[in-house]
Design a protein around this motif. Structure first.
Motif, PDB file in Angstrom:
ATOM      1  N   SER A   8       0.856  -1.188   0.000  1.00 32.55           N
ATOM      2  CA  SER A   8       0.000   0.000   0.000  1.00 32.55           C
ATOM      3  C   SER A   8       0.893   1.240   0.000  1.00 32.55           C
ATOM      4  O   SER A   8       2.071   1.179   0.400  1.00 32.55           O
ATOM      5  CB  SER A   8      -0.880   0.008   1.253  1.00 32.55           C
ATOM      6  N   ARG A 153       4.770  -0.388  -4.855  1.00 34.99           N
ATOM      7  CA  ARG A 153       3.424   0.135  -4.610  1.00 34.99           C
ATOM      8  C   ARG A 153       2.389  -0.537  -5.521  1.00 34.99           C
ATOM      9  O   ARG A 153       2.641  -0.764  -6.691  1.00 34.99           O
ATOM     10  CB  ARG A 153       3.413   1.633  -4.853  1.00 34.99           C
ATOM     11  N   CYS A 154       1.247  -0.847  -4.944  1.00 41.18           N
ATOM     12  CA  CYS A 154       0.140  -1.465  -5.700  1.00 41.18           C
ATOM     13  C   CYS A 154      -0.455  -0.453  -6.675  1.00 41.18           C
ATOM     14  O   CYS A 154      -0.555   0.687  -6.411  1.00 41.18           O
ATOM     15  CB  CYS A 154      -0.965  -1.921  -4.757  1.00 41.18           C
TER      16      CYS A 154
END
Length: 154
Positions: A8, A153-154
């Motif tokens: 996240s 990071r997603c």
């Protein structure tokens, strides 16, 4: 569904703050020691930028405040990268170049905008080894790691 192993934005910011903040302050402490000065005094000078020259007489407690402020500043710069700069496609495509440029940006903003307006009114850098160390530290120990971490990071 998020990709496996992605983080996240908050996780990236937290890890980048801890890693980059630690690398940067370790470099500053080593540089300070190598030039015959006390790293605890260097940490108090960070606190004094916000609290005024009296913080220089604060002892261990004020050194701890300076360390906390350092990590607060690191959190700001890590957050700004992850939430703003790291969203730009060219920054994601070329993370090493983006990190080096970001470290340069941090150096310029901190030394030419922020520090001259602190309670200590720190003058503009005049060049020399300290300037080279500061530039390299922010480019290689902050900018590049935060940029590479942002790839998780997603």
């Amino acid at each position: 569904m998020a990709a496996r192993g992605c983080w996240s934005p908050g996780t990236v910011i937290l890890v980048a703050t801890l890693l980059c903040g630690t690398l940067d302050i370790a470099d500053a402490a080593i540089f300070t020691l190598a030039h015959g000065h006390d790293p605890l005094v260097m940490l108090r000078s960070i606190a004094a930028c916000l609290l005024g020259p009296g913080a220089m007489r604060g002892g261990y407690a004020m050194s701890f405040v300076g360390l906390g402020l350092h990590f607060l500043i690191a959190a700001f710069w890590a957050s700004f990268y992850v939430l703003v700069v790291g969203q730009v496609s060219v920054a994601r495509r070329y993370p090493l170049a983006a990190g080096v440029i970001y470290g340069l940006l941090i150096y310029l903003v901190m030394n030419y905008v922020v520090l001259p307006h602190t309670a200590l009114h720190i003058p503009l850098p005049k060049g020399g080894l300290g300037m080279v160390n500061g530039l390299l530290a922010l480019m290689l120990l902050f900018g590049v790691p935060v940029s590479l971490l942002n790839r998780k990071r997603c």
